[in-house]
Design a protein around this motif. Structure first.
Motif, mmCIF file in Angstrom:
data_model
loop_
_atom_site.group_PDB
_atom_site.id
_atom_site.type_symbol
_atom_site.label_atom_id
_atom_site.label_comp_id
_atom_site.label_asym_id
_atom_site.label_seq_id
_atom_site.Cartn_x
_atom_site.Cartn_y
_atom_site.Cartn_z
ATOM 1 N N LYS A 123 8.661 -10.256 6.798
ATOM 2 C CA LYS A 123 9.099 -8.941 6.337
ATOM 3 C C LYS A 123 9.141 -8.908 4.820
ATOM 4 N N GLU A 124 8.475 -7.930 4.236
ATOM 5 C CA GLU A 124 8.543 -7.661 2.802
ATOM 6 C C GLU A 124 8.458 -6.158 2.594
ATOM 7 N N PHE A 125 9.186 -5.652 1.617
ATOM 8 C CA PHE A 125 9.202 -4.214 1.301
ATOM 9 C C PHE A 125 9.545 -3.371 2.540
ATOM 10 N N ASN A 126 10.386 -3.938 3.412
ATOM 11 C CA ASN A 126 10.769 -3.256 4.658
ATOM 12 C C ASN A 126 9.567 -2.991 5.571
ATOM 13 N N ARG A 127 8.523 -3.802 5.419
ATOM 14 C CA ARG A 127 7.349 -3.711 6.284
ATOM 15 C C ARG A 127 7.150 -5.064 6.944
ATOM 16 N N TYR A 128 6.617 -5.049 8.144
ATOM 17 C CA TYR A 128 6.515 -6.262 8.935
ATOM 18 C C TYR A 128 5.068 -6.709 9.116
ATOM 19 N N LEU A 129 4.926 -8.022 9.162
ATOM 20 C CA LEU A 129 3.665 -8.656 9.530
ATOM 21 C C LEU A 129 3.951 -9.656 10.641
ATOM 22 N N TYR A 130 3.134 -9.595 11.692
ATOM 23 C CA TYR A 130 3.230 -10.639 12.710
ATOM 24 C C TYR A 130 1.893 -11.373 12.780
ATOM 25 N N VAL A 131 1.957 -12.711 12.644
ATOM 26 C CA VAL A 131 0.759 -13.549 12.710
ATOM 27 C C VAL A 131 0.782 -14.321 14.021
ATOM 28 N N ASN A 132 -0.130 -13.969 14.903
ATOM 29 C CA ASN A 132 -0.247 -14.614 16.209
ATOM 30 C C ASN A 132 -0.895 -15.995 16.047
ATOM 31 N N ARG A 133 -0.422 -16.973 16.809
ATOM 32 C CA ARG A 133 -0.911 -18.351 16.716
ATOM 33 C C ARG A 133 -2.240 -18.565 17.433
ATOM 34 N N HIS A 187 0.834 -1.204 0.000
ATOM 35 C CA HIS A 187 0.000 0.000 0.000
ATOM 36 C C HIS A 187 0.868 1.254 0.000
ATOM 37 N N GLU A 188 0.419 2.254 -0.727
ATOM 38 C CA GLU A 188 1.204 3.469 -0.900
ATOM 39 C C GLU A 188 1.434 4.233 0.406
ATOM 40 N N LYS A 189 0.588 3.996 1.406
ATOM 41 C CA LYS A 189 0.745 4.745 2.657
ATOM 42 C C LYS A 189 1.672 4.067 3.662
ATOM 43 N N GLU A 190 2.225 2.949 3.302
ATOM 44 C CA GLU A 190 3.284 2.289 4.070
ATOM 45 C C GLU A 190 2.884 2.010 5.525
ATOM 46 N N PHE A 191 2.299 0.847 5.713
ATOM 47 C CA PHE A 191 1.958 0.389 7.062
ATOM 48 C C PHE A 191 3.151 -0.396 7.595
ATOM 49 N N GLN A 192 3.864 0.221 8.529
ATOM 50 C CA GLN A 192 5.131 -0.335 8.981
ATOM 51 C C GLN A 192 4.981 -1.675 9.701
ATOM 52 N N LEU A 193 3.905 -1.833 10.459
ATOM 53 C CA LEU A 193 3.708 -3.074 11.211
ATOM 54 C C LEU A 193 2.233 -3.466 11.147
ATOM 55 N N THR A 194 1.976 -4.695 10.712
ATOM 56 C CA THR A 194 0.623 -5.247 10.687
ATOM 57 C C THR A 194 0.560 -6.431 11.642
ATOM 58 N N LEU A 195 -0.509 -6.491 12.428
ATOM 59 C CA LEU A 195 -0.727 -7.590 13.364
ATOM 60 C C LEU A 195 -1.957 -8.374 12.923
ATOM 61 N N SER A 196 -1.809 -9.701 12.809
ATOM 62 C CA SER A 196 -2.904 -10.563 12.370
ATOM 63 C C SER A 196 -2.977 -11.818 13.224
ATOM 64 N N GLY A 197 -3.979 -12.615 12.932
ATOM 65 C CA GLY A 197 -4.167 -13.896 13.620
ATOM 66 C C GLY A 197 -4.804 -14.876 12.652
ATOM 67 N N HIS A 198 -5.971 -15.415 13.037
ATOM 68 C CA HIS A 198 -6.854 -16.193 12.169
ATOM 69 C C HIS A 198 -6.412 -17.632 11.921
ATOM 70 N N THR A 199 -5.149 -17.900 11.655
ATOM 71 C CA THR A 199 -4.733 -19.234 11.217
ATOM 72 C C THR A 199 -4.652 -20.239 12.350
ATOM 73 N N HIS A 200 -4.417 -19.784 13.577
ATOM 74 C CA HIS A 200 -4.196 -20.639 14.763
ATOM 75 C C HIS A 200 -2.947 -21.509 14.632
ATOM 76 N N GLY A 201 -2.176 -21.315 13.552
ATOM 77 C CA GLY A 201 -1.106 -22.281 13.287
ATOM 78 C C GLY A 201 -1.690 -23.668 13.114
ATOM 79 N N MET A 202 -3.003 -23.706 12.801
ATOM 80 C CA MET A 202 -3.805 -24.924 12.663
ATOM 81 C C MET A 202 -3.891 -25.702 13.983
ATOM 82 N N GLN A 203 -3.372 -25.104 15.067
ATOM 83 C CA GLN A 203 -3.360 -25.754 16.391
ATOM 84 C C GLN A 203 -2.559 -27.054 16.374
ATOM 85 N N PHE A 204 -1.769 -27.233 15.332
ATOM 86 C CA PHE A 204 -0.974 -28.454 15.214
ATOM 87 C C PHE A 204 0.250 -28.173 14.363
ATOM 88 N N GLY A 205 1.406 -28.583 14.841
ATOM 89 C CA GLY A 205 2.615 -28.401 14.052
ATOM 90 C C GLY A 205 3.850 -28.793 14.828
#
Length: 407
Positions: free
Chosen positions: A368-378, A326-344
């Motif tokens: 990290k992509e385009f010097n922007r970060y995403l963290y996906v919580n389990r 995105h052109e407005k550059e979101f430096q850090l995004t926080l997500s979840g949803h996947t649960h890490g499938m609760q198994f791994g």
């Protein structure tokens, strides 16, 4: 009809697995125990699954029944893999002998060693899934990261945030364990707490038993939240659209009562003197049939490219679709949803694997992509399978650091 097909399939894999038990032991009681367990697990599962349910997302005793049957069937699949391998070899030997020595050709018997090995290995998924149900689902882990940003305002150097996601309150069966986790979150003494969606499984009333507990979450700059796909009530057969709307409004009201700031395609600021940090929250947007209520452009309409932004987006697929470039550059995004499938399987810093990686490009941890970060919580809670194996419930602590411009 689907139940008949499932029962026939279950009977087939049980019959095949039974061959390994017969090879290992001729004892009537050993064989009877296997048959008894297979019938008990199936009966328990069918009893609860044939009961009327509020929503299509199964919880409570339905999920326990599913978990027990899953554990037993996972063990059987390991047995079957070994038996099939041995049967293929036995058949090839028989065909060879039939050609070379037809007068003495016979099908070799199953070897006790192979059945013993198969049963020993089958105990691993069986025991692991049971452990996940009774212990693993409350085996909370605090994962700590430090992330450097050249454009982080100086005043926010060392700023600490805690993220939790996917509470799924309707699944909890031990509020003492949940209370322990809430205390653990508060012990981190973070400046802000972010919740990235899925507070419930189906309906707002699931929060009745634990609203007070989650209302205890405290941070100096507040608790911020967004909605996940389960929060909209889409997995319930409502009597009317108005009833569904009222349920969502109630869930929003609950978050307000708990002192949380719910962001609905909007943003707010955390300020330190003249410096500020934008917190942006979008509603759920997900690929693969999930609702697409998220509107990043609307949420960030009044933000500039230069402002430092933390974005809350439940589903990480939105990051790949729109956020990261995105052109407005979101430096850090926080997500979840996947649960890490609760198994791994995970060795921190070295290796991580879960079947969910074949569904989501970003499924757990820091990217990290385009010097922007995403963290996906389990995820904090659990859904469907009432447990966790390897992908433990997570409390994420992120410390933001000011980096030099040339880093």
């Amino acid at each position: 009809m689907r139940w008949i097909i499932f029962i026939l399939f279950y009977a087939a894999i049980n019959f095949y697995s039974y061959q390994a038990i017969k090879t290992l032991s001729k004892n009537f009681w050993v064989q009877a125990l296997f048959i008894g367990l297979s019938l008990i697990f199936l009966g328990y599962f069918l009893f609860y699954w044939l009961q009327p349910a509020t929503g299509s997302v199964f919880t409570g005793k339905r999920s326990v029944a599913f978990g027990l049957l899953l554990s037993f069937m996972a063990a059987e699949m390991v047995l079957i893999a070994f038996l099939m391998g041995e049967d293929i070899i036995r058949t090839l030997i028989f065909l060879k002998n039939k050609i070379v020595h037809p007068e003495v050709a016979h099908l070799p018997g199953r070897r006790k060693f192979v059945s013993t090995l198969a049963l020993g290995l089958a105990a691993i998924p069986f025991g692991s899934l049971l452990y996940g149900m009774f212990k693993g689902k409350y085996n909370y882990k605090v994962l700590t990261y430090e992330i450097n940003f050249p454009d982080l305002p100086e005043a926010f150097d060392g700023y600490q945030i805690t993220q939790i996601s996917d509470v799924h309150s309707g699944s909890f069966d031990n509020l003492k364990k949940v209370k322990y986790a809430i205390d653990l979150i508060n012990q981190q003494k973070s400046d802000a707490i972010f919740f990235t969606g899925d507070l419930v499984n189906n309906t707002a009333d699931e929060m009745e038993a634990c609203q007070e507990l989650f209302g205890e979450l405290k941070a100096k700059d507040g608790v911020f939240s967004v909605l996940g796909n389960h929060d909209y009530g889409d997995y319930v057969h409502w009597d009317s659209p108005q009833e569904k709307k009222e349920n969502l409004n109630r869930l929003k009201s609950i978050q307000k009562q708990m002192g949380w700031k719910l962001l609905l395609n909007e943003h707010t600021y955390i300020r330190k003197g003249d410096a500020k940090l934008a917190v942006v929250g979008v509603e759920n947007w997900g690929k693969g049939g999930f609702v697409k209520h998220g509107d990043l452009d609307r949420a960030a309409a009044e933000l500039s490219k230069e402002e430092f932004k933390i974005l809350l987006s439940h589903d990480p697929s939105y990051w790949q679709e729109k956020i990261k470039a995105h052109e407005k550059e979101f430096q850090l995004t926080l997500s979840g949803h996947t649960h890490g499938m609760q198994f791994g399987i995970e060795i921190p810093g070295w290796f991580k694997w879960s079947p969910v990686k074949y569904r989501y490009e970003n499924w757990a941890g820091l990217y990290k992509e385009f010097n922007r970060y995403l963290y996906v919580n389990r995820g904090f809670g659990y859904l469907a399978y009432p447990g966790r194996v390897g992908m433990w419930p997570e409390i994420t602590v992120l410390k933001l650091k000011k980096a030099s411009a040339n880093v």
